[in-house]
Design an enzyme around this catalytic site. Structure first.
Site, PDB file in Angstrom:
ATOM      1  N   GLU A  24       0.983  -1.235   0.018  1.00  0.00           N
ATOM      2  CA  GLU A  24      -0.005  -0.028   0.162  1.00  0.00           C
ATOM      3  C   GLU A  24       0.808   1.165   0.087  1.00  0.00           C
ATOM      4  OE1 GLU A  24      -2.306  -1.336   3.493  1.00  0.00           O
ATOM      5  OE2 GLU A  24      -4.220  -0.749   2.370  1.00  0.00           O
ATOM      6  N   GLU A  45      -3.905 -10.399   3.575  1.00  0.00           N
ATOM      7  CA  GLU A  45      -4.963  -9.980   4.584  1.00  0.00           C
ATOM      8  C   GLU A  45      -6.052 -11.150   4.877  1.00  0.00           C
ATOM      9  OE1 GLU A  45      -3.367  -8.107   2.462  1.00  0.00           O
ATOM     10  OE2 GLU A  45      -2.991  -6.270   3.586  1.00  0.00           O
TER      11      GLU A  45
HETATM   12  C1  1HE Z   1       6.490  -8.197  12.509  1.00  0.00           C
HETATM   13  C2  1HE Z   1       5.892  -8.214  11.131  1.00  0.00           C
HETATM   14  C3  1HE Z   1       4.597  -7.401  11.029  1.00  0.00           C
HETATM   15  C4  1HE Z   1       7.589  -9.193  11.102  1.00  0.00           C
HETATM   16  N1  1HE Z   1       4.132  -6.915  12.472  1.00  0.00           N
HETATM   17  N2  1HE Z   1       6.028  -7.615  13.660  1.00  0.00           N
HETATM   18  N3  1HE Z   1       2.039  -8.526   7.321  1.00  0.00           N
HETATM   19  C5  1HE Z   1       2.110  -9.968   7.344  1.00  0.00           C
HETATM   20  O1  1HE Z   1       1.332 -10.682   7.389  1.00  0.00           O
HETATM   21  C6  1HE Z   1       3.810 -10.215   7.272  1.00  0.00           C
HETATM   22  C7  1HE Z   1       4.381 -10.690   8.317  1.00  0.00           C
HETATM   23  N4  1HE Z   1       5.561 -11.060   8.367  1.00  0.00           N
HETATM   24  C8  1HE Z   1       6.440 -11.933   7.516  1.00  0.00           C
HETATM   25  O2  1HE Z   1       5.532 -12.749   6.851  1.00  0.00           O
HETATM   26  C9  1HE Z   1       7.789 -12.317   7.617  1.00  0.00           C
HETATM   27  O3  1HE Z   1       8.336 -11.671   9.045  1.00  0.00           O
HETATM   28  C10 1HE Z   1       8.632 -11.825   6.739  1.00  0.00           C
HETATM   29  C11 1HE Z   1       8.361 -12.585   5.515  1.00  0.00           C
HETATM   30  C12 1HE Z   1       8.433 -10.128   6.217  1.00  0.00           C
HETATM   31  C13 1HE Z   1      10.237 -11.849   7.184  1.00  0.00           C
HETATM   32  O4  1HE Z   1      10.363 -13.107   7.667  1.00  0.00           O
HETATM   33  P1  1HE Z   1      11.635 -13.383   8.438  1.00  0.00           P
HETATM   34  O5  1HE Z   1      11.865 -14.697   8.587  1.00  0.00           O
HETATM   35  O6  1HE Z   1      13.053 -12.351   7.919  1.00  0.00           O
HETATM   36  O7  1HE Z   1      11.545 -12.313   9.714  1.00  0.00           O
HETATM   37  P2  1HE Z   1      10.636 -12.750  11.107  1.00  0.00           P
HETATM   38  O8  1HE Z   1      11.221 -13.794  12.025  1.00  0.00           O
HETATM   39  O9  1HE Z   1       9.209 -13.234  10.809  1.00  0.00           O
HETATM   40  O10 1HE Z   1      10.339 -11.697  11.982  1.00  0.00           O
HETATM   41  C14 1HE Z   1      11.412 -10.659  12.537  1.00  0.00           C
HETATM   42  C15 1HE Z   1      10.566  -9.896  13.545  1.00  0.00           C
HETATM   43  O11 1HE Z   1       9.829  -9.047  12.952  1.00  0.00           O
HETATM   44  C16 1HE Z   1       9.749 -10.989  14.507  1.00  0.00           C
HETATM   45  O12 1HE Z   1       9.881 -10.153  15.793  1.00  0.00           O
HETATM   46  P3  1HE Z   1      10.555 -10.839  16.888  1.00  0.00           P
HETATM   47  O13 1HE Z   1      10.460 -10.015  18.089  1.00  0.00           O
HETATM   48  O14 1HE Z   1       9.978 -12.285  16.976  1.00  0.00           O
HETATM   49  O15 1HE Z   1      12.159 -10.757  16.565  1.00  0.00           O
HETATM   50  C17 1HE Z   1       8.482 -10.495  13.825  1.00  0.00           C
HETATM   51  O16 1HE Z   1       7.413 -10.790  14.659  1.00  0.00           O
HETATM   52  C18 1HE Z   1       8.455  -9.229  13.426  1.00  0.00           C
HETATM   53  N5  1HE Z   1       7.652  -8.984  12.378  1.00  0.00           N
HETATM   54  N6  1HE Z   1       6.714  -8.781  10.376  1.00  0.00           N
HETATM   55  C19 1HE Z   1       4.853  -6.919  13.716  1.00  0.00           C
HETATM   56  N7  1HE Z   1       3.953  -7.381  10.076  1.00  0.00           N
HETATM   57  C20 1HE Z   1      -3.192  -0.892   7.008  1.00  0.00           C
HETATM   58  S1  1HE Z   1      -3.756  -2.382   6.740  1.00  0.00           S
HETATM   59  C21 1HE Z   1      -2.577  -3.474   6.209  1.00  0.00           C
HETATM   60  C22 1HE Z   1      -2.816  -4.806   6.395  1.00  0.00           C
HETATM   61  C23 1HE Z   1      -1.421  -5.711   6.428  1.00  0.00           C
HETATM   62  O17 1HE Z   1      -0.447  -4.855   6.292  1.00  0.00           O
HETATM   63  S2  1HE Z   1      -1.572  -7.122   6.153  1.00  0.00           S
HETATM   64  C24 1HE Z   1       0.100  -7.753   6.417  1.00  0.00           C
HETATM   65  C25 1HE Z   1       0.714  -8.030   7.521  1.00  0.00           C
END
Ligand code: 1HE
Length: 271
Positions: free
Chosen positions: A119, A139
């Site tokens: 977005e 989503e």
């Molecule tokens: C996060 C987020 C996040 C990572 N919010 N904390 N977005 C998603 O559904 C995507 C979610 N994220 C992922 O699928 C993966 O994190 C990635 C593919 C982007 C990267 O993977 P990776 O293996 O490099 O990293 P990780 O181990 O998953 O994440 C590292 C840290 O970032 C981890 O936190 P930690 O405290 O355990 O180290 C994760 O929890 C954190 N993290 N992504 C919060 N999105 C206005 S409406 C819009 C609607 C949306 O955007 S929906 C899509 C949301």
């Protein structure tokens, strides 16, 4: 709901650097994969609201392995419907300021470009994808919906049908596929995005300011208008831009063979 002082050094998750006429605004929260918290949104807005007068174009990119993992999911876990609505409004206002600000924006995307990250990218005027970038809208999987303007902006780029299919099935597009469907204008080798983005931004910054204004502010409105209104608006905008002294000087420069021609090599230096 979001707070940030006017101090540039108050940035925690965004970094800003100036390179002549190009300013780089970088999402800098790599430990959370540049997830967009309200703090990040506030910092982005602040950065775009405080571009120096000499900035003519902006490169927007992300630090670390990914451009952006989208909405910070920890922020919406406990919100009420009213808070959710206000959350979206904060995003909308910040994104409006970026899209309809003073300077065109080149977004450089690498790694994950997910949900709110896509977005945000769709707010930019030019998009460069590095090989390895991928686009997803999980989503449906997360039990939420687009909330950062993607229903409107991403749908305009690739059509509501593709947006629906991405959200329903979790279909992820690669960089090359993104180029074909319209998520990216350029695809470059991994690691080359910033260089390409800077070159494109530097070129954009040499355009006549009034042309850039018309492209950013008038074109999106004209494209939404019925044909008769659109042609009237276009004609008025064309008259204003071509009456400007800058346009006169540039046309004279071409006629006197002092300005570059448009050739198939025009992309050289920005490949
Ligand atoms: C996060 C987020 C996040 C990572 N919010 N904390 N977005 C998603 O559904 C995507 C979610 N994220 C992922 O699928 C993966 O994190 C990635 C593919 C982007 C990267 O993977 P990776 O293996 O490099 O990293 P990780 O181990 O998953 O994440 C590292 C840290 O970032 C981890 O936190 P930690 O405290 O355990 O180290 C994760 O929890 C954190 N993290 N992504 C919060 N999105 C206005 S409406 C819009 C609607 C949306 O955007 S929906 C899509 C949301």
């Amino acid at each position: 709901m979001h707070a940030m002082s006017q101090e540039p050094n108050a940035y925690q998750h965004v970094s800003v650097s100036h390179h002549g006429a190009v300013t780089c605004v970088t999402l800098n929260r790599p430990h959370k994969r540049n997830a967009l918290s309200l703090q990040v949104i506030a910092e982005l807005r602040h950065a775009f609201d405080h571009l120096p007068a000499e900035t003519g174009a902006v490169v927007l990119d992300g630090a670390g392995e990914h451009f952006c993992a989208g909405l910070d999911l920890s922020e919406l876990a406990e919100t009420s419907p009213a808070e959710g609505l206000m959350h979206s409004r904060v995003w909308y206002e910040a994104f409006e300021r970026i899209q309809f600000g003073r300077c065109p924006v080149v977004c450089v995307m690498h790694g994950a470009v997910i949900g709110g990250g896509l977005e945000l990218a769709s707010v930019a005027h030019v998009r460069v994808a590095e090989q390895g970038a991928y686009f997803g809208l999980p989503e449906g999987q997360r039990g939420i919906f687009l909330g950062g303007g993607g229903s409107v902006r991403v749908s305009k780029l690739i059509g509501a049908s593709r947006v629906a299919e991405m959200m329903l099935t979790g279909h992820v597009y690669t960089a090359d596929e993104g180029l074909v469907v319209g998520l990216a204008h350029h695809v470059v080798a991994a690691g080359e995005g910033r260089r390409k983005g800077m070159e494109l931004a530097a070129r954009i910054a040499t355009n006549a300011p009034l042309s850039n204004f018309a492209i950013m502010h008038a074109l999106p409105l004209i494209a939404e208008q019925p044909m008769s209104h659109g042609l009237m608006t276009e004609g008025l905008m064309a008259t204003i831009t071509q009456s400007d002294a800058e346009a006169k000087a540039r046309m004279q420069a071409f006629l006197q063979k002092r300005a570059g021609k448009v050739t198939p090599q025009a992309n050289e230096g920005v490949q």
